[in-house]
Write a protein that holds these residues in place. Sequence first.
Motif: not given
Lengths: 316, 660
Positions: B24, B28, B91, B94-95, B98, B117-118, B121, B124-125
């Motif tokens: 994660i 992230a 975002s 979501l982070l 997770s 989920m990753g 995520l 979303s970058n």
Amino acid sequence: MQAPDRTIRTAATAILQRAADSISSIILGKDDHIRLALTCLIARGHLLLEDLPGVGKTTLAHAIARVMGLDFQRIQFTSDLLPADVLGVAVYDRQRSAFEFHQGPIFANFILADEVNRATPKTQSALLEAMEENQVTVEGETRALPQPFFVIATQNPLHQIGTYPLPESQLDRFLMRLHLGFPDEQAERQLLKGEDRRDMIEQVKPVLDANKLIALQKQAAGLHVAEALLDYVQAILNFTRASPLFEFGLSPRGGLALLSSARALALIDGKDFVLPEHIKQVLPAVINHRLMQTSDQLQADQQSAADFIAASVPVP
Amino acid sequence: MGTSRHSFSQDRLTAKLGPVLLGIHIVALPLYPHMPLPVLLTVVLFSIWTLLIILGRVVQPGRLTMVLLACIVVAVLVLSFGTIFGQQPGSAMLLLLSFLKLFEMKSTRDIAIVIFMGFFLIASNFFYSQSLMIAIYVFVVVVYLTSVLIVFSDRLGTTRFIVRVQHSLQMILLAVPLMLILFVLFPRVPGPLWGLPKDTQTAATGLSEAMSPGSISRLVSSGEVAFRVKFVGKPPPRSERYWRGLVLSKYDGKTWRSDNAPSDTYPRLSRSEGADTSYDYTVMLEPHHRRWLFALESIVEYGDEQNLTRELQLLSTDPITDVTRYSLRSDTTVRNLGLFESERGKNLDLPAARNRQTVEFARALFGDSNQDGSTYVKKVLQHFGEQAFFYTLTPPLLGINAMDDFLFRTRRGFCEHYASAFVYLMRAVSIPARVVVGYQGGAMHPFDDYMIVRQSDAHAWAEVWLEGQGWVRIDPTAAVSPTRIQNGIASAGLERDLLPSILVSENAWFQRARLLWDSFHNNWNLWVIGFDQQRQQRLLALLGMKDVSSSELVIGLVLVMTCAVGLLAWWVLLSEPARQRDVVRAYYDKFCRKLQKAGVSYHPHECAGELMARASRVLPARERELAMITADYQCLRYGDDPDPRRRERFIRAIRRFRPS
């Protein structure tokens, strides 16, 4: 279990069953091992017995040779044993003014190579070459070994000073590797009560001879193998090659060994085709000594490589 | 959970938490710089908590604690953003969720959920950056995540890591055609992605609205790209490459500021005499979060999205938050002729009662020049050239009378010092003058067809209003250090250790690698980021589809995708091994399903005989039937005598088989 109606209980199966029964009367409580040893013999392979002294390795070899009606030679391997002591030597005959070849003990149908790990690698490889080629070359002359030719080699698994354990690369010259282990309580009691095993072997009547054995070996090699079964063998090979647990996967020779063993077992079982069950039954004896594990993960779970593979690869 | 081999004991699961936690964080990582402090603190807190669980110091929180933690997450989001809706709060949510999911790992399926989920995520970058670096990072992480997912779909679960990565790459490769279709056909919205305003507080390197001593020399140490230019035909010579940015006319004794005139008045331009001095080019401007654009002097044609002020300053309607492309035409000989009365005053204004020595010097020199503007300009430049003035990146500090200090004492300065002193000297004798900042120079890419203008090319020069000539560009730096203008900043004899390594490095390999990377970057901007609605429409028109609306695009997209996926499925089904369609096997599977309903679970690794032995123990009454079916199956599947009667008997027996 109800006998399947189309199964042909051939004369071959009956004879083999009888042979197994006579050996079982001498080696008590080791029916599975005897079955696998016979399988190895029928599959024209050689057998490696790895065990502590005194559990009946020699007796087993002796009993099989006797029951199969094969001439038996025992070679005790020692550190000063030379290749010539195994293979034979050419001696100059003065009267005839020529070299005469004196056959070594290897010129027999059934060889018990006792404690192979005590001999030097040079002598070991003389034996292993003879096993592989079914012939011996001395003084530039090639001599065929008598057929059938079957070697049971024994090896003491404990680390001992002055021994040369067979390297992994040479282990796969043996079709199977078996551990006899101690007999169970009941069998041991019977053993202690019973008469001398050596005398018993003398009394046992052979059920086969060399020619009949060759015929059986041919019959086994001709057994049908279905595509689905080949799929299973290939799935096992691929599994060992893809798995991170093993250093290298099984070699093609390992796959062939699996098939020929399973065929021999199917013949003993009285089937005219090979089943995945046969593969599974020969799996531990055939592959455990061929696979090098990368970690002790399986040992920690008290699992052998074969157990793990059998429990992982789907049967097609 | 399905079969027993899939479920893990809790111990093993917590052992797997470590890699998942690391995963994660890897996913992230590019998000962290964009997250507000409370969110980051929560991330740290959750990470420590998870570590404690892994170490066995803490047990996994219960259901009530989880609800409480979820409330805390919402509270943190509202505290940081004031809302939980939108791109950034979304975002961030979501982070945090997770991480929260890590606390309730009960089965391998939960790990799979975190990995899924990753994927979101990591996507979303792209809200924050669409650069090539991020794209490469995302690609690597997606390959990794897919390879981890393969572990869960792999029944054996023991495939080597490298084999998994290969499979993962294969899967992604298979998805490439779909990705290309989506990329080309997905409707584009004009303006920023999702119609949401970009974060404007991000610090950006580049010129600012004000210029004071040191503000440009600081920029020079940055090798960052300001913009890239693609010329149609040959670019102008280096000494003509003045990239006009801002016009600064207000001076308070230390700082020059811009004072833009309303942009509805148009500048008057002189006519161009020779046609070969005009240049058509496209600028790809890196985001600097301001509105001004850079253009070669002097601009003659520009697009509808831009405005031109009467100072010939080009402005965009919105701040530049993405790489922005615009096409212009400039003519290096054209001059701005317009000077409005209100402007005249503004361009003569000086702070009162300062720099007396400078004003006296200016008046004396103007007198020597017979009160003639052009002669005076020449004399001032001559003064700079002949006296001991030095061009340096480390000028000494100046006092309250900055001009006096500079002109008569320190005499060491960078372009902003010279430009500002020059304009001061002009205004002191009532010649309208102003400072222009922008970039001077730029280098052609050695093996690609575009020019790179870096922050290190930042420059300041002057413009003076001369009667009859209009606004004339004067670059006093050229008088002090002519090589700066002719050969660029790297050969201007400046302190080399203060210049960016890309300019002064002797390592040819390093230079090549940097430039190669720049070339990739440029193409990425051009073809991927720059693929906007206009380009899409143009491409579709090339394919024979003119004026396609968004809804038509979506319908077409769905049709194309359905066909593509259908074809793929067909292909996969065809290449499925024949044994899967084997009738005997199909009936045996049916037999296994019937047994399963009767409580005899099915293990794929079991042989028929083993299954029968187990089934006979559960259903002793059916032993005979089971044995018959199994024996027939073995004969049909592994035997070599395809007896049709046996086959019929086998099929009949399975149809009739009712274990429960």
